[in-house]
Design an enzyme around this catalytic site. Sequence first.
Site, PDB file in Angstrom:
ATOM      1  N   ASP A  11      -3.004  -4.554  -9.643  1.00 32.81           N
ATOM      2  CA  ASP A  11      -3.196  -3.126  -9.903  1.00 32.81           C
ATOM      3  C   ASP A  11      -3.489  -2.991 -11.399  1.00 32.81           C
ATOM      4  O   ASP A  11      -3.316  -3.945 -12.168  1.00 32.81           O
ATOM      5  CB  ASP A  11      -1.907  -2.353  -9.548  1.00 32.81           C
ATOM      6  N   SER A  12      -3.900  -1.793 -11.802  1.00 30.78           N
ATOM      7  CA  SER A  12      -4.085  -1.543 -13.232  1.00 30.78           C
ATOM      8  C   SER A  12      -2.759  -1.611 -13.978  1.00 30.78           C
ATOM      9  O   SER A  12      -2.735  -1.807 -15.183  1.00 30.78           O
ATOM     10  CB  SER A  12      -4.695  -0.150 -13.428  1.00 30.78           C
ATOM     11  N   CYS A  74      -4.427  -1.150  -5.385  1.00 33.21           N
ATOM     12  CA  CYS A  74      -4.942  -0.128  -6.281  1.00 33.21           C
ATOM     13  C   CYS A  74      -6.109   0.532  -5.556  1.00 33.21           C
ATOM     14  O   CYS A  74      -7.071  -0.155  -5.182  1.00 33.21           O
ATOM     15  CB  CYS A  74      -5.418  -0.806  -7.566  1.00 33.21           C
ATOM     16  N   HIS A 187       0.232   4.533  -7.814  1.00 30.41           N
ATOM     17  CA  HIS A 187       1.271   4.959  -8.757  1.00 30.41           C
ATOM     18  C   HIS A 187       2.088   6.135  -8.185  1.00 30.41           C
ATOM     19  O   HIS A 187       3.258   6.309  -8.544  1.00 30.41           O
ATOM     20  CB  HIS A 187       0.647   5.423 -10.080  1.00 30.41           C
TER      21      HIS A 187
HETATM   22  N1  DGL Z   1      -2.823   2.656  -9.132  1.00 29.36           N
HETATM   23  C1  DGL Z   1      -4.197   2.843  -9.140  1.00 29.36           C
HETATM   24  C2  DGL Z   1      -4.794   3.475  -7.928  1.00 29.36           C
HETATM   25  O1  DGL Z   1      -4.245   3.299  -6.865  1.00 29.36           O
HETATM   26  C3  DGL Z   1      -4.910   3.003 -10.450  1.00 29.36           C
HETATM   27  C4  DGL Z   1      -4.557   4.184 -11.258  1.00 29.36           C
HETATM   28  C5  DGL Z   1      -5.270   4.109 -12.599  1.00 29.36           C
HETATM   29  O2  DGL Z   1      -5.162   3.079 -13.241  1.00 29.36           O
HETATM   30  O3  DGL Z   1      -5.933   5.076 -12.946  1.00 29.36           O
HETATM   31  O4  DGL Z   1      -5.798   4.104  -7.979  1.00 29.36           O
END
Ligand code: DGL
Length: 277
Positions: A11-12, A74, A187
């Site tokens: 993930d980020s 993500c 998130h």
């Molecule tokens: N957790 C991520 C998602 O599901 C990335 C959120 C982000 O880094 O902007 O999209």
Amino acid sequence: MTHPATIGIFDSGIGGLSVYRAIRQILPAQPVIYFADQQHVPYGSRPLEEVRHFSEAITRFLIQHGAALIVVACNTASAAALHHLRATFPNIPFVGMEPAVKPAAETTRSGKVGVLATPATFQGALYASVVERFATGVKLLTDTCNGLVQEIEAGRLDGNPARRILQSALAPMLQEGIDTVVLGCTHYPFVIPLIEEICGPGVRVIDPAPAVARQTRRLLELHNLLAEGEQAAEVHFYTSGDANILRQQVARLLGEHGTYHTARWEDHRIFEVHPAL
Ligand code: DGL
């Protein structure tokens, strides 16, 4: 099988931990290597092409470190890169995320559903295809919750900024009569208590993590990679940010466990920095 197959998850940042938690619950014996690209978080406001490059390099890194199956935990990276990753690494099974519009459309009574996700996720072809396939006759109300990922990364799960962001996203949706909220960013499950407080008891909040964990188990079985047993396997966390901070974040969100490593980007590739914590 002598060594159980390792699952690679990325993930980020810490959002993928909501997926990791669900995977760990049903697959405790499966070793995991988790990569948080905290140098580049948030992904959601970046061009899809850039996120695709990051995702490919992270996947390569996870495979080099033994991952036999990859969970793209993500939504943004899935929107940007899932097709590309499957084509680039044809021998690796991938599990991706897509906003859970299907179960929402199947169960909504009011016919109105709120979807919270990043701008990049809404731009991607994956979201368009989910809407086209599953949202017939359902009104979707969307919001990108600008700044919420950063609040969650900073550990401010019920602070005023997170509250303000969610209130301004959800108030117009509630006024329109939504009865379901889809969490289209990994998130956001960490702010479910806040979302439920704002929405009240009549609204169902859908976190796709348990379904993604079940899909991970199905794919492991299919590829003969499933590790049996209840004994907790090793977990290694990598971050392109600060391993000490990631350790504190994991401890706060999920409890103490795992080994922590720092990684650094150089020339579009990722290198491990020693020693581990
Ligand atoms: N957790 C991520 C998602 O599901 C990335 C959120 C982000 O880094 O902007 O999209």
